[in-house]
Write a protein that holds these residues in place. Structure first.
Motif, short mmCIF file in Angstrom:
data_model
loop_
_atom_site.label_atom_id
_atom_site.label_comp_id
_atom_site.label_asym_id
_atom_site.label_seq_id
_atom_site.Cartn_x
_atom_site.Cartn_y
_atom_site.Cartn_z
N VAL A 78 37.38 43.53 37.01
CA VAL A 78 36.61 42.66 37.90
C VAL A 78 37.24 42.73 39.28
O VAL A 78 38.47 42.74 39.40
CB VAL A 78 36.58 41.22 37.39
N TYR A 79 36.40 42.78 40.30
CA TYR A 79 36.88 42.90 41.67
C TYR A 79 36.50 41.67 42.48
O TYR A 79 35.51 41.00 42.20
CB TYR A 79 36.27 44.13 42.34
N LEU A 80 37.29 41.43 43.51
CA LEU A 80 36.94 40.41 44.50
C LEU A 80 37.09 41.06 45.87
O LEU A 80 38.21 41.34 46.32
CB LEU A 80 37.84 39.18 44.40
N GLN A 81 35.97 41.33 46.51
CA GLN A 81 35.97 41.87 47.87
C GLN A 81 35.99 40.69 48.83
O GLN A 81 35.10 39.85 48.80
CB GLN A 81 34.74 42.74 48.11
N MET A 82 37.00 40.66 49.66
CA MET A 82 37.19 39.54 50.60
C MET A 82 37.07 40.07 52.03
O MET A 82 37.88 40.91 52.45
CB MET A 82 38.55 38.88 50.38
N ASN A 83 36.06 39.60 52.75
CA ASN A 83 35.84 40.00 54.13
C ASN A 83 35.98 38.79 55.05
O ASN A 83 35.95 37.65 54.60
CB ASN A 83 34.45 40.60 54.28
N SER A 84 36.14 39.07 56.33
CA SER A 84 36.24 38.00 57.34
C SER A 84 37.28 36.97 56.93
O SER A 84 37.04 35.76 56.98
CB SER A 84 34.88 37.33 57.55
N LEU A 85 38.44 37.46 56.54
CA LEU A 85 39.48 36.56 56.04
C LEU A 85 39.99 35.63 57.12
O LEU A 85 40.08 36.01 58.30
CB LEU A 85 40.62 37.38 55.44
N LYS A 86 40.32 34.42 56.69
CA LYS A 86 40.81 33.38 57.60
C LYS A 86 42.21 32.94 57.14
O LYS A 86 42.55 33.09 55.96
CB LYS A 86 39.88 32.17 57.55
N PRO A 87 42.99 32.37 58.04
CA PRO A 87 44.32 31.88 57.62
C PRO A 87 44.25 30.91 56.45
O PRO A 87 45.15 30.89 55.61
CB PRO A 87 44.84 31.21 58.89
N GLU A 88 43.17 30.12 56.38
CA GLU A 88 43.05 29.16 55.28
C GLU A 88 42.73 29.81 53.94
O GLU A 88 42.71 29.13 52.91
CB GLU A 88 41.99 28.09 55.61
N ASP A 89 42.51 31.12 53.92
CA ASP A 89 42.36 31.84 52.66
C ASP A 89 43.71 32.20 52.05
O ASP A 89 43.76 32.72 50.92
CB ASP A 89 41.55 33.13 52.87
N THR A 90 44.78 31.95 52.78
CA THR A 90 46.12 32.24 52.26
C THR A 90 46.40 31.43 51.01
O THR A 90 46.27 30.21 51.01
CB THR A 90 47.17 31.94 53.33
N ALA A 91 46.76 32.13 49.94
CA ALA A 91 46.99 31.48 48.64
C ALA A 91 47.44 32.53 47.64
O ALA A 91 47.38 33.73 47.91
CB ALA A 91 45.73 30.80 48.15
N VAL A 92 47.85 32.05 46.48
CA VAL A 92 48.01 32.93 45.33
C VAL A 92 46.68 32.96 44.59
O VAL A 92 46.11 31.91 44.28
CB VAL A 92 49.13 32.45 44.38
N TYR A 93 46.19 34.16 44.36
CA TYR A 93 44.89 34.33 43.71
C TYR A 93 45.13 34.71 42.24
O TYR A 93 45.88 35.65 41.94
CB TYR A 93 44.09 35.42 44.42
N TYR A 94 44.45 33.98 41.36
CA TYR A 94 44.61 34.18 39.93
C TYR A 94 43.30 34.67 39.31
O TYR A 94 42.23 34.10 39.58
CB TYR A 94 45.02 32.88 39.24
N CYS A 95 43.40 35.65 38.46
CA CYS A 95 42.26 36.09 37.67
C CYS A 95 42.17 35.23 36.41
O CYS A 95 43.20 34.85 35.82
CB CYS A 95 42.44 37.56 37.29
N ASN A 96 40.95 34.92 36.02
CA ASN A 96 40.72 34.11 34.83
C ASN A 96 39.65 34.76 33.97
O ASN A 96 38.67 35.33 34.49
CB ASN A 96 40.27 32.71 35.24
N ALA A 97 39.84 34.68 32.66
CA ALA A 97 38.83 35.15 31.72
C ALA A 97 38.67 34.11 30.62
O ALA A 97 39.65 33.57 30.13
CB ALA A 97 39.24 36.49 31.11
N ARG A 98 37.41 33.82 30.29
CA ARG A 98 37.15 32.74 29.33
C ARG A 98 36.32 33.26 28.16
O ARG A 98 35.32 33.95 28.34
CB ARG A 98 36.40 31.61 30.02
N ILE A 99 36.77 32.89 26.95
CA ILE A 99 35.98 33.07 25.73
C ILE A 99 35.84 31.69 25.12
O ILE A 99 36.85 31.12 24.66
CB ILE A 99 36.64 34.04 24.74
N LEU A 100 34.64 31.13 25.18
CA LEU A 100 34.36 29.76 24.75
C LEU A 100 35.31 28.83 25.50
O LEU A 100 35.27 28.75 26.72
CB LEU A 100 34.50 29.65 23.24
#
Length: 115
Positions: A78-100
Motif C-alpha cells: 500500500v502506498y501513500l503519495q504525499m504532495n504539497s507537504l506542510k510543516p504540520e505534516d511532520t510526524a511518525v507515519y504508521y501503516c495499519n492493517a485490519r482483519i475484523l
C-alpha cells in the motif's frame, strides 16, 4: 504473524512530495482495510488515509486533496503519495492493517517537513 514494513520517509522541504510504502507479509486482500496513521510529538495518533478491500478510500480532513492512498496487490504493498507537504505534516507515519477487530501496526517511518 502478520508483519508490515514501511519505507519512504525522510526530510523534505515545504511544498515537496514523498511516497511512503507499506509491504505486508500476506496477501493484502485478506485485510478488511489498510491505511496510514500519523503521530506528531505531544499529539494523539490520527487518521491519514485508509483503503478497504473493495477499494474505497477515506482521508483525514487535513490531507484531503494533497495525499493519495493506493495499493498494488501483486506486490502486497500500500502506498501513500504525499504532495504539497506542510510543516504540520511532520510526524511518525504508521501503516495499519485490519482483519475484523485485529489490528497490526508497522514500526513507523519519520516524515519531517522543514526548510
Amino acid at each position: 504473524q502478520v508483519q508490515l514494513v514501511e519505507s519512504g520517509g525522510g526530510l523534505v522541504q515545504p511544498g515537496g512530495s514523498l511516497r511512503l510504502s507499506c509491504t505486508a507479509s500476506i496477501i493484502i486482500f485478506e485485510f478488511n482495510d489498510m491505511g496510514w496513521y500519523r503521530q506528531a510529538p505531544g499529539k494523539e495518533r490520527e487518521l491519514v488515509a485508509t483503503i478497504n478491500v473493495g477499494g474505497r478510500t477515506n482521508y483525514g480532513d487535513s490531507v484531503k486533496g494533497r495525499f493519495t492512498i493506493s495499493r498494488d496487490g501483486a506486490k502486497k504493498t500500500v502506498y501513500l503519495q504525499m504532495n504539497s507537504l506542510k510543516p504540520e505534516d511532520t510526524a511518525v507515519y504508521y501503516c495499519n492493517a485490519r482483519i475484523l477487530t485485529c489490528n497490526t501496526w508497522g514500526q513507523g517511518t519519520q516524515v519531517t517537513v522543514s526548510s
